[in-house]
Enzyme design. Structure first.
Site, PDB file in Angstrom:
ATOM      1  N   CYS A  50      12.374  13.919 -10.804  1.00 47.16           N
ATOM      2  CA  CYS A  50      11.193  14.260 -11.596  1.00 47.16           C
ATOM      3  C   CYS A  50       9.905  13.768 -10.937  1.00 47.16           C
ATOM      4  O   CYS A  50       8.828  14.284 -11.224  1.00 47.16           O
ATOM      5  CB  CYS A  50      11.305  13.631 -12.988  1.00 47.16           C
ATOM      6  SG  CYS A  50      12.576  14.392 -14.012  1.00 47.16           S
ATOM      7  N   HIS A  99      10.358   3.675   4.494  1.00 44.04           N
ATOM      8  CA  HIS A  99      10.016   4.396   3.267  1.00 44.04           C
ATOM      9  C   HIS A  99      11.255   4.611   2.396  1.00 44.04           C
ATOM     10  O   HIS A  99      11.220   4.346   1.184  1.00 44.04           O
ATOM     11  CB  HIS A  99       9.388   5.746   3.607  1.00 44.04           C
ATOM     12  CG  HIS A  99       9.085   6.586   2.406  1.00 44.04           C
ATOM     13  ND1 HIS A  99       8.093   6.272   1.497  1.00 44.04           N
ATOM     14  CD2 HIS A  99       9.683   7.720   1.929  1.00 44.04           C
ATOM     15  CE1 HIS A  99       8.080   7.167   0.538  1.00 44.04           C
ATOM     16  NE2 HIS A  99       9.036   8.054   0.768  1.00 44.04           N
TER      17      HIS A  99
END
Length: 416
Positions: A50, A99
């Site tokens: 999401c 990351h």
């Protein structure tokens, strides 16, 4: 060849754009096949949640792979690259690994340290393995990312207190109403997020919880855990006429409540206040509904602001997690360097052994068995000594610019 991470998330892109880019679970296999078929991508994992859409790939060239991924996202959202290029970020090699490790630890989440993202990273990796798009390079990266996430949560307090979007949504509603005791709530959606919301409401003192879902059986199962009621989506408007709070996070690809729907509901309520917390991406509720009298509509942006208030208290834990990431990154780079050098070293030794055997075979008929054995041992020892120093230097330099130059020289000199 290098690892790249290219994507958008809740920090770089507006919610509506993220909603357009999101790849549903049912479309994930098709999306992976699309990506792996592109010219510059050798391996790929797609992480679509999401709050982020990220493509991790092992690629021939940075610019070629970047364009492949950009074109894929353009096709997914059915828009020109210019529409989202300012929101797109990219990381290369070490930065890409850093990351992903940060993502797995929950440092890049709307709620710091949230635990749901680790499962989502693992699921994305497993899907790529099943679909055959994840090879040696990304397999090693994602395996270590999961280990980093586990270390962060077991060795630090980063996941204490509010640790998920669903918990934060309930806490945000509670703050707005100065507690949920005695209030009637509706939870729409019975997936992981809906389940988390219901679990967070268990000890909140609410008067009633109504769970609405497309499949009534799943809604009934969740409602039973909290002593609530289950209804179908077709009954949602009737129930919204009497509840105080709507918590919604479905996987719907379009709005489930339009402006006119909410307007009709508010007319039935005589504009009695309704708090809506919509944490779905794409949105479940038309954002214009927040302008209606009596409606307070909160979304992921409001939730992120709410969650960030407690960030200062957890700053020490943040530093501890970053220390773990740095440590694990060093381990990953060491292992990656060894993996990169190993095939070239194997090819060099294989080439030398082929040449050695050819020379032995050429002279075999002129030598006795004893002489053949002695020559075999002598040439084997000579080749090993000649290759020892180049092998050691290549291993030590692998992963660095010098290592790249040495590797390229070996390939050219020995036609590997």
């Amino acid at each position: 060849m290098a690892v790249l991470a290219i994507g958008l998330n809740h920090r770089s892109a507006p919610l509506d754009l993220l909603g357009e880019m999101k790849v549903d679970d049912s479309d994930l296999a098709k999306a992976l096949a699309n990506l792996i078929s592109r010219e510059h991508i050798s391996e790929v994992v797609l992480l679509s949640t999401c709050h982020r859409v990220e493509v991790y790939c092992f690629a021939e060239t940075f610019h070629g792979a970047y364009q492949n991924v950009r074109d894929f996202l353009s096709d997914t959202a059915n828009c020109l690259p210019e529409y989202f290029s300012d929101s797109l970020y990219s990381y290369y090699d070490t930065d890409a690994a850093t990351h992903l490790f940060s993502v797995a630890c929950g440092l890049d989440s709307a709620v710091l340290g949230e635990h749901e993202i680790q499962g989502q990273v693992k699921s994305a990796w497993n899907t790529a393995l099943v679909e055959g798009t994840c090879g040696t390079a990304l397999n090693a990266l994602f395996r270590q990312a999961i280990e980093v996430g586990k270390r962060a949560r077991s060795e630090t307090g980063i996941s204490q207190h509010i640790t998920s979007i669903s918990q934060a949504a309930v806490a945000l509603a509670s703050e707005r109403l100065k507690g949920l005791t005695g209030h009637r709530l509706m939870v729409v959606g019975a997936g992981d997020m809906g389940e988390g919301m219901v679990a967070s409401l268990a000890k909140s003192g609410v008067a009633e919880v109504v769970v609405a879902n497309r499949t009534p059986g799943r809604a009934a199962e969740l409602a039973e855990r909290i002593g609530g009621r289950a209804v179908g989506l077709n009954e949602m408007s009737t129930e919204l006429a009497v509840v105080d709070v709507l918590l919604t996070s479905t996987g719907a690809s379009s709005l489930i409540l339009e402006y006119c729907d909410v307007a009709e509901i508010m007319a039935q309520r005589s504009n009695y206040p309704l708090l809506i917390v919509d944490v779905a991406v794409p949105r479940d509720v038309d954002p214009m509904a927040g302008d209606l009298p009596g409606v307070t509509l909160l979304d992921m942006d409001d939730l992120r602001t709410f969650a960030n208030r407690g960030l200062r208290e957890r700053q020490a834990e943040l530093e501890r997690v970053r220390h773990i990431i740095d440590h694990e990154l060093s381990r990953y780079l060491d292992h990656s360097s060894a993996r990169e050098a190993a095939p070239l070293i194997t090819a060099l030794r294989t080439r030398a052994e082929i040449l050695r055997r050819e020379e032995l075979d050429r002279h075999a008929t002129r030598l006795s068995a004893v002489e053949q054995k002695a020559l075999d041992a002598a040439t084997r020892s000579l080749v090993a000594k000649l290759l020892h120093e180049p092998t050691v230097r290549l291993k030590d330099a692998s992963g660095s610019p010098r290592g790249d130059r040495l590797a390229e020289a070996l390939r050219d000199l020995f036609d590997l």
